[in-house]
Design an enzyme around this catalytic site. Structure first.
Site, PDB file in Angstrom:
ATOM      1  N   HIS A  60      -2.174   0.558   3.234  1.00 28.17           N
ATOM      2  CA  HIS A  60      -2.206  -0.865   3.547  1.00 28.17           C
ATOM      3  C   HIS A  60      -0.666  -1.542   3.126  1.00 28.17           C
ATOM      4  O   HIS A  60       0.064  -0.991   2.449  1.00 28.17           O
ATOM      5  CB  HIS A  60      -2.897  -1.824   2.640  1.00 28.17           C
ATOM      6  CG  HIS A  60      -4.333  -1.273   2.725  1.00 28.17           C
ATOM      7  ND1 HIS A  60      -5.307  -1.094   1.473  1.00 28.17           N
ATOM      8  CD2 HIS A  60      -5.077  -0.761   3.983  1.00 28.17           C
ATOM      9  CE1 HIS A  60      -6.628  -0.903   1.994  1.00 28.17           C
ATOM     10  NE2 HIS A  60      -6.357  -0.506   3.434  1.00 28.17           N
ATOM     11  N   LYS A  70       3.372  -4.905  -5.069  1.00 30.86           N
ATOM     12  CA  LYS A  70       1.906  -4.568  -5.930  1.00 30.86           C
ATOM     13  C   LYS A  70       2.559  -4.014  -7.181  1.00 30.86           C
ATOM     14  O   LYS A  70       3.485  -3.145  -7.085  1.00 30.86           O
ATOM     15  CB  LYS A  70       1.106  -3.991  -5.091  1.00 30.86           C
ATOM     16  CG  LYS A  70       0.588  -4.526  -3.884  1.00 30.86           C
ATOM     17  CD  LYS A  70      -0.535  -3.509  -3.262  1.00 30.86           C
ATOM     18  CE  LYS A  70      -1.039  -4.207  -1.898  1.00 30.86           C
ATOM     19  NZ  LYS A  70      -1.656  -3.255  -1.087  1.00 30.86           N
ATOM     20  N   TYR A 130      -4.586  -4.237  -9.744  1.00 33.18           N
ATOM     21  CA  TYR A 130      -2.926  -4.529  -9.266  1.00 33.18           C
ATOM     22  C   TYR A 130      -2.850  -5.933  -9.197  1.00 33.18           C
ATOM     23  O   TYR A 130      -3.709  -6.736  -8.724  1.00 33.18           O
ATOM     24  CB  TYR A 130      -2.860  -3.794  -7.868  1.00 33.18           C
ATOM     25  CG  TYR A 130      -3.881  -3.835  -6.878  1.00 33.18           C
ATOM     26  CD1 TYR A 130      -3.715  -4.400  -5.609  1.00 33.18           C
ATOM     27  CD2 TYR A 130      -4.974  -2.939  -6.959  1.00 33.18           C
ATOM     28  CE1 TYR A 130      -4.549  -4.478  -4.616  1.00 33.18           C
ATOM     29  CE2 TYR A 130      -5.989  -3.038  -5.929  1.00 33.18           C
ATOM     30  CZ  TYR A 130      -5.767  -3.522  -4.567  1.00 33.18           C
ATOM     31  OH  TYR A 130      -6.433  -3.752  -3.782  1.00 33.18           O
ATOM     32  N   LYS A 166     -12.375   0.238   8.796  1.00 33.26           N
ATOM     33  CA  LYS A 166     -11.436  -0.428   9.132  1.00 33.26           C
ATOM     34  C   LYS A 166      -9.929   0.729   8.867  1.00 33.26           C
ATOM     35  O   LYS A 166      -9.081   0.686   9.703  1.00 33.26           O
ATOM     36  CB  LYS A 166     -10.762  -1.785   8.385  1.00 33.26           C
ATOM     37  CG  LYS A 166      -9.681  -2.320   8.718  1.00 33.26           C
ATOM     38  CD  LYS A 166      -9.575  -3.591   7.778  1.00 33.26           C
ATOM     39  CE  LYS A 166      -8.239  -4.400   8.081  1.00 33.26           C
ATOM     40  NZ  LYS A 166      -8.000  -5.420   7.252  1.00 33.26           N
ATOM     41  N   ASP A 167     -10.223   1.303   7.758  1.00 32.03           N
ATOM     42  CA  ASP A 167      -9.052   2.302   7.390  1.00 32.03           C
ATOM     43  C   ASP A 167      -9.033   3.463   8.504  1.00 32.03           C
ATOM     44  O   ASP A 167      -7.930   4.098   8.997  1.00 32.03           O
ATOM     45  CB  ASP A 167      -8.962   2.635   5.921  1.00 32.03           C
ATOM     46  CG  ASP A 167      -8.675   1.692   5.044  1.00 32.03           C
ATOM     47  OD1 ASP A 167      -7.990   0.745   5.509  1.00 32.03           O
ATOM     48  OD2 ASP A 167      -8.643   1.748   3.880  1.00 32.03           O
TER      49      ASP A 167
END
Length: 199
Positions: A60, A70, A130, A166-167
């Protein structure tokens, strides 16, 4: 904190204090972060995910500017955390680095704006938290196929990857580059310089 081989990525192993009651450590401290990186961390959102063994999340990233830096750690279980350089024009474009994050070493990873991020859960109920420099904005969010054979990330061979739809449908790095979806090293560097000058 020590830099990884990809510019803009760092790893930190905080010191833990243990006694008969248990264990304590500071997993993020802004002054130490500032001394290492040269800027503070502008916190806008904090996320927590729990994953079954074999879950693969990512790769991502967010459009730059503003991107999304992040600061990642694993508070329960263990994950293989991967930083991928997806910045066109970068000397390390297409390279990746993996670091095991777990609840024993307490390692943390910082990745600056424009870098790709993914992790695989090595144990059931692995919990990752995160800090994010920007909030989630669907129109700026993108993904790269974490199983892209050109990237050839060395995910554990004994685990069958569990991906979201989605991934699993995300483009390869080459496809994302052809579609003009990748951030440029120049834009990311300029944005980071602007953050340092404000520090």
């Amino acid at each position: 904190m020590r830099p990884l081989g990809i510019e803009g990525a760092w790893v930190d192993t905080p010191r833990a204090f243990e006694d008969s009651r248990g264990r304590f450590h500071e997993w993020f401290k802004n002054d130490r972060f500032h001394d290492s990186i040269g800027q503070g961390f502008p916190l806008e959102q904090a996320n927590c995910s729990r994953s079954v063994r074999g879950t693969l999340r990512g790769i991502h990233y967010a459009s730059v500017p503003p991107g999304q830096a992040k600061y990642v750690t694993c508070v329960s279980g263990a994950v293989l955390d991967v930083v991928v350089d997806i910045r066109t024009g970068s000397p390390s474009f297409g390279k990746w680095e993996a670091v095991r994050l777990d609840d024993t070493t307490h390692r943390c990873i910082y990745l600056s704006e424009g870098l790709g991020h993914a992790f695989m859960a090595l144990e059931d109920n692995s919990t990752v938290v995160y800090l994010c420099s920007q909030g989630y904005a669907p129109e700026r969010e993108h993904g790269i196929d974490p199983l892209d054979p050109t990237l050839a990330i060395a995910w554990p061979e004994d685990l069958a990857p569990r991906l979201s739809d989605k991934d699993a449908a995300a483009p390869t790095l080459a496809e994302a580059e052809r579609q003009g979806l990748l951030p440029s090293f120049e834009d990311c560097s300029a944005y980071r310089r602007s953050l340092v000058s404000r520090a």
